[in-house]
Design a protein around this motif. Structure first.
Motif, short mmCIF file in Angstrom:
data_model
loop_
_atom_site.label_atom_id
_atom_site.label_comp_id
_atom_site.label_asym_id
_atom_site.label_seq_id
_atom_site.Cartn_x
_atom_site.Cartn_y
_atom_site.Cartn_z
N VAL A 372 -8.88 1.36 3.78
CA VAL A 372 -7.94 0.24 3.76
C VAL A 372 -8.64 -0.99 4.31
CG1 VAL A 372 -5.79 -0.65 4.71
CG2 VAL A 372 -5.94 1.74 4.00
N TYR A 373 -8.58 -2.09 3.55
CA TYR A 373 -9.13 -3.38 3.99
C TYR A 373 -7.97 -4.28 4.39
CZ TYR A 373 -13.54 -1.87 1.88
OH TYR A 373 -14.68 -1.17 1.57
N MET A 374 -7.96 -4.68 5.66
CA MET A 374 -6.87 -5.50 6.19
C MET A 374 -7.14 -6.98 5.95
SD MET A 374 -5.16 -2.95 7.49
CE MET A 374 -3.97 -3.60 8.64
N LYS A 375 -6.11 -7.79 6.03
CA LYS A 375 -6.26 -9.24 5.85
C LYS A 375 -7.04 -9.88 6.99
CE LYS A 375 -2.28 -10.01 2.86
NZ LYS A 375 -0.95 -10.65 2.68
N ASN A 376 -7.13 -9.19 8.14
CA ASN A 376 -7.94 -9.70 9.25
C ASN A 376 -9.39 -9.22 9.16
OD1 ASN A 376 -7.69 -7.01 9.88
ND2 ASN A 376 -6.68 -7.32 11.84
N ASN A 377 -9.79 -8.75 7.95
CA ASN A 377 -11.16 -8.27 7.65
C ASN A 377 -11.53 -6.97 8.36
OD1 ASN A 377 -11.72 -10.49 5.95
ND2 ASN A 377 -12.27 -11.77 7.73
N GLN A 378 -10.54 -6.27 8.85
CA GLN A 378 -10.79 -4.96 9.46
C GLN A 378 -10.80 -3.88 8.37
OE1 GLN A 378 -7.91 -3.88 12.42
NE2 GLN A 378 -9.05 -2.10 13.14
N LYS A 379 -11.73 -2.92 8.50
CA LYS A 379 -11.85 -1.82 7.55
C LYS A 379 -11.46 -0.53 8.25
CE LYS A 379 -15.39 0.54 4.74
NZ LYS A 379 -16.83 0.54 4.37
N LYS A 393 0.18 -6.53 5.28
CA LYS A 393 -1.05 -6.66 6.08
C LYS A 393 -2.30 -6.27 5.30
CE LYS A 393 1.35 -5.60 10.44
NZ LYS A 393 1.39 -4.67 11.61
N LEU A 394 -2.12 -5.75 4.10
CA LEU A 394 -3.24 -5.20 3.34
C LEU A 394 -3.91 -6.24 2.46
CD1 LEU A 394 -1.83 -1.76 2.15
CD2 LEU A 394 -3.26 -2.23 4.11
N LYS A 395 -5.21 -6.10 2.34
CA LYS A 395 -5.97 -6.90 1.40
C LYS A 395 -6.22 -6.10 0.13
CE LYS A 395 -10.04 -9.91 1.45
NZ LYS A 395 -11.23 -10.32 2.24
N LYS A 396 -6.71 -4.86 0.31
CA LYS A 396 -6.88 -3.93 -0.81
C LYS A 396 -7.04 -2.52 -0.27
CE LYS A 396 -11.93 -4.19 -1.34
NZ LYS A 396 -13.05 -4.31 -2.30
N VAL A 397 -6.86 -1.54 -1.18
CA VAL A 397 -6.99 -0.12 -0.82
C VAL A 397 -7.95 0.54 -1.80
CG1 VAL A 397 -5.77 2.07 -0.48
CG2 VAL A 397 -4.60 -0.09 -0.01
N SER A 477 -11.37 0.56 -5.79
CA SER A 477 -10.11 -0.14 -5.54
C SER A 477 -8.99 0.42 -6.43
CB SER A 477 -10.30 -1.63 -5.81
OG SER A 477 -9.12 -2.34 -5.55
N SER A 478 -7.79 0.56 -5.85
CA SER A 478 -6.66 1.13 -6.59
C SER A 478 -5.36 0.54 -6.06
CB SER A 478 -6.66 2.65 -6.44
OG SER A 478 -5.69 3.24 -7.26
N ASP A 479 -4.37 0.44 -6.95
CA ASP A 479 -3.06 -0.10 -6.58
C ASP A 479 -2.16 1.06 -6.16
OD1 ASP A 479 -0.82 -1.58 -6.18
OD2 ASP A 479 -0.80 -2.54 -8.15
N LEU A 480 -2.12 1.34 -4.86
CA LEU A 480 -1.39 2.48 -4.33
C LEU A 480 -0.16 2.02 -3.54
CD1 LEU A 480 -4.42 4.57 -2.99
CD2 LEU A 480 -3.18 4.94 -5.11
N LYS A 481 0.87 2.84 -3.56
CA LYS A 481 2.08 2.58 -2.81
C LYS A 481 2.40 3.79 -1.92
CE LYS A 481 2.90 -1.26 -5.11
NZ LYS A 481 2.80 -2.59 -4.47
N LYS A 482 2.98 3.49 -0.76
CA LYS A 482 3.39 4.57 0.15
C LYS A 482 4.85 4.92 -0.10
CE LYS A 482 4.03 5.82 4.99
NZ LYS A 482 3.97 5.38 6.40
N ILE A 483 5.09 6.19 -0.39
CA ILE A 483 6.45 6.71 -0.55
C ILE A 483 6.88 7.34 0.77
CG2 ILE A 483 7.74 8.62 -1.56
CD1 ILE A 483 6.57 8.00 -4.21
N THR A 484 8.01 6.89 1.29
CA THR A 484 8.55 7.43 2.54
C THR A 484 9.87 8.14 2.27
OG1 THR A 484 7.55 5.58 3.76
CG2 THR A 484 9.23 6.86 4.90
#
Length: 596
Positions: A372-379, A393-397, A477-484
């Motif tokens: 997970v790559y965060m918008k604050n550049n954290q990996k 909060k995500l940039k990409k997954v 890179s992939s467009d993933l969603k979390k199902i809760t």
């Protein structure tokens, strides 16, 4: 040392590897004839499933040209999930017997294990098994073996492991073609650990291959990765039973008992040396394994948490590819987040915990690791969907991708291509046609799409005439969603999933429907909801048990019945607030099938 031969047997599932090992044991008189089938597969799970799960080492003696030779066989598994066991066995050998079923031809895992053996510079002895069967296609299979191994047709040994035909020739080839182990008996001791086993009475039994030097009974030994020093209280060789010896020498495969009780002090791939005259460096370690599938294990009885910890530590001794770390869940209590090499490996670990250590466990939905790559550049590396951050909060997954190699007959190619496309596969090569109308196709696809039921579906669409192998190729890179999942307005994190956006709505409806069937009725109604990014997209309601409170009312004013029904309604509402939902442990295992 010149009279020792160390070898393993590599093959695909059901190609007769364990049966060939039985015949070798009989011909060398290591066992008496008709003692039983699949003697090296001593676990109940191995016999029930018909597969080899664990590597097994055994020593045989064979007379050739009036000379007695010592043959050390390390039997290996054939399923792709146990390739780490194969790599450990290969690292302790100089040669390998490649077994191919002449009715099924070369399979994907055969090629994978062969490549591993060739990288380790092992001498390959090709064996064509089951030549006595009427549906044999020996000529075509021999051509495939010649093409794969680069050998001549006379190098291939036709055998029938079941009837014992050609077994003597296999033994002769082992002696004449496989070199004796190389090493210096006078050099400082270097012995590599290739397996270990916990014995409740003797402590940890360590299985080793000596590269240089020797070990005497009572000798002080140092484990180079930990620096710990122990005495060799008992040493010996591995036949069907442990045979105690006063000394084991260079090139030998044997065992050591040092009274070690702590499972963390023995590591597969570690080097053992002498404490007084230690070796300068360790033997090169085995290839590090990478867990591909992650799931959490919880005890059904929460009071047995420490017992579960001890059992997993002991199991890891015998299964070095298992990784684990503690975690907790509001719904399930304390447990462990574990890493496995595949879905079958996960099932085997669960079954072994329940059978060998008598602990009933709950296994959560398996998943793979994501970057997970965060918008604050954290990996961040995510191994558990419950740790997945908020979407804003995500940039990409990125998810792991694998290269899948599939072998099949040409008539099933359409069905298999449809299956691969359904699993988001991308074809990377043109079809590779082989003899006997067989085709090799290769796809790149997400690992998450194959860890559940890909193997079962592949066998189904090909009527069993397909096999596959896979290798990790990196993250994409992939467009993933979390199902809760929410049950009675309470979030159930162990049932969380990460899925591709194209499958979100279909899967959400399916999950609600299945859970409404799996969870038993209670005294109050239970809403089951699935949310994505904080929005409810599917819902089912499990209706409550209802007593007919108006049954005792006969005649009279209607207000009397309404009063009783209103009283019941208030009771149900109060019960929903204070009631606890009981989710059977079987629900979690059945739920695994819902994703597919």
């Amino acid at each position: 040392m010149h009279d020792i031969r160390n070898f393993c047997i590599i093959a695909h599932i059901d190609h007769g590897k364990s049966t060939l090992a039985d015949r070798l044991l009989e011909i060398t008189k290591t066992i008496s004839e008709k003692k039983g089938d699949q003697l090296l597969d001593d676990m109940d799970l191995e016999k029930e499933r018909g597969i080899t799960i664990k590597s097994h080492a055994v020593q045989m003696e064979y007379k050739y040209n009036n000379k007695i030779y010592t043959l050390n066989l390390i039997d290996t598994p054939g399923h792709v999930d146990f390739s780490y066991e194969v790599s450990r066995s290969i690292a302790a050998c100089e040669g390998a017997i490649l077994v191919v079923d002449c009715t099924k031809s070369i399979q994907a895992q055969t090629i994978s294990n062969l490549s591993l053996a060739l990288k380790n510079n092992l001498i390959i002895i090709p064996v064509l098994n089951k030549i006595d069967l009427f549906d044999s296609i020996s000529e075509d299979v021999m051509k495939e073996i010649m093409e794969l191994v680069g050998c001549k047709i006379e190098d291939i040994i036709p055998v029938s492991a079941k009837n014992g035909l050609g077994i003597n020739r296999v033994l002769n080839q082992i002696i004449t073609r496989i070199p004796s182990p190389k090493g210096d008996p006078k050099a400082p001791l270097q012995a590599i650990i290739f397996d270990s086993l916990y014995n409740p009475f003797r402590g940890i039994e360590i299985f080793i291959r000596i590269k240089n030097g020797f070990i005497r009974k009572g000798q002080k030994l140092r484990f180079m990765s930990t620096g710990k020093v122990y005495s060799a209280y008992e040493i010996g060789i591995l036949k069907l039973k442990r045979i105690s010896k006063n000394q084991i020498n260079t090139g030998d495969v044997g065992y050591i008992v040092s009274g070690i009780k702590n499972a963390n002090e023995v590591r597969v791939g570690d080097t053992i040396t002498d404490n007084q005259i230690p070796a300068k460096k360790a033997i090169q370690k085995f290839k590090e394994f990478k867990p591909m599938v992650f799931a959490s294990i919880y005890p059904v009885d929460s009071d047995r948490y420490e017992e579960l910890r001890s059992s997993i530590e002991k199991l890891k001794l015998n299964d070095a590819s298992l990784s684990f770390k503690p975690e907790s869940s509001p719904a399930l209590g304390f447990g462990f987040h574990c890493g496995f090499l595949g879905f079958l490996h996960m099932e085997i670990v669960k079954d072994r915990l329940e059978r060998e250590y008598d602990i009933s466990v709950i296994l959560t939905i398996p998943n793979v690791s994501y970057i997970v790559y965060m918008k604050n550049n954290q990996k961040v590396l995510i191994n558990n969907p419950s740790d997945f951050p908020e979407m804003e909060k995500l940039k990409k997954v990125e998810e792991p991708y694998i290269l899948v190699s599939i072998f099949t007959k040409d008539i099933y190619i359409g069905n298999i291509m449809s299956l691969c496309i359904e699993k988001r596969g991308i074809m990377v090569e043109n079809h590779d046609y082989m003899v006997s109308r067989r085709i090799k196709i290769m796809y790149e696809m997400p690992l998450s799409e194959i860890v559940f039921d890909f193997y079962d579906k592949l066998k189904s669409v090909s009527n069993g005439y397909a096999s596959f192998d896979y290798n990790f190729i990196g993250y994409r890179s992939s467009d993933l969603k979390k199902i809760t999942v929410w049950i009675n307005h309470e979030k159930i994190e162990p049932l969380s999933l990460l899925v591709h956006k194209t499958k979100v709505f279909f899967l959400a409806k399916k999950i609600c429907k299945e859970l409404s069937i799996l969870i038993p009725k209670h005294q109050f109604s239970i809403p089951i909801q699935v949310s994505v990014s904080g929005r409810i997209i599917a819902r089912e309601t499990i209706k409550a048990f209802r007593k007919n409170v108006t049954d005792k009312c006969y005649g009279g004013d209607i207000s009397r019945k309404r009063k009783l029904l209103e009283k019941q309604k208030k009771g149900k509402k109060k019960m929903r607030k204070i009631g606890k939902i009981e989710i059977p442990s079987s629900t979690f295992m059945t739920f695994l099938k819902v994703k597919n």
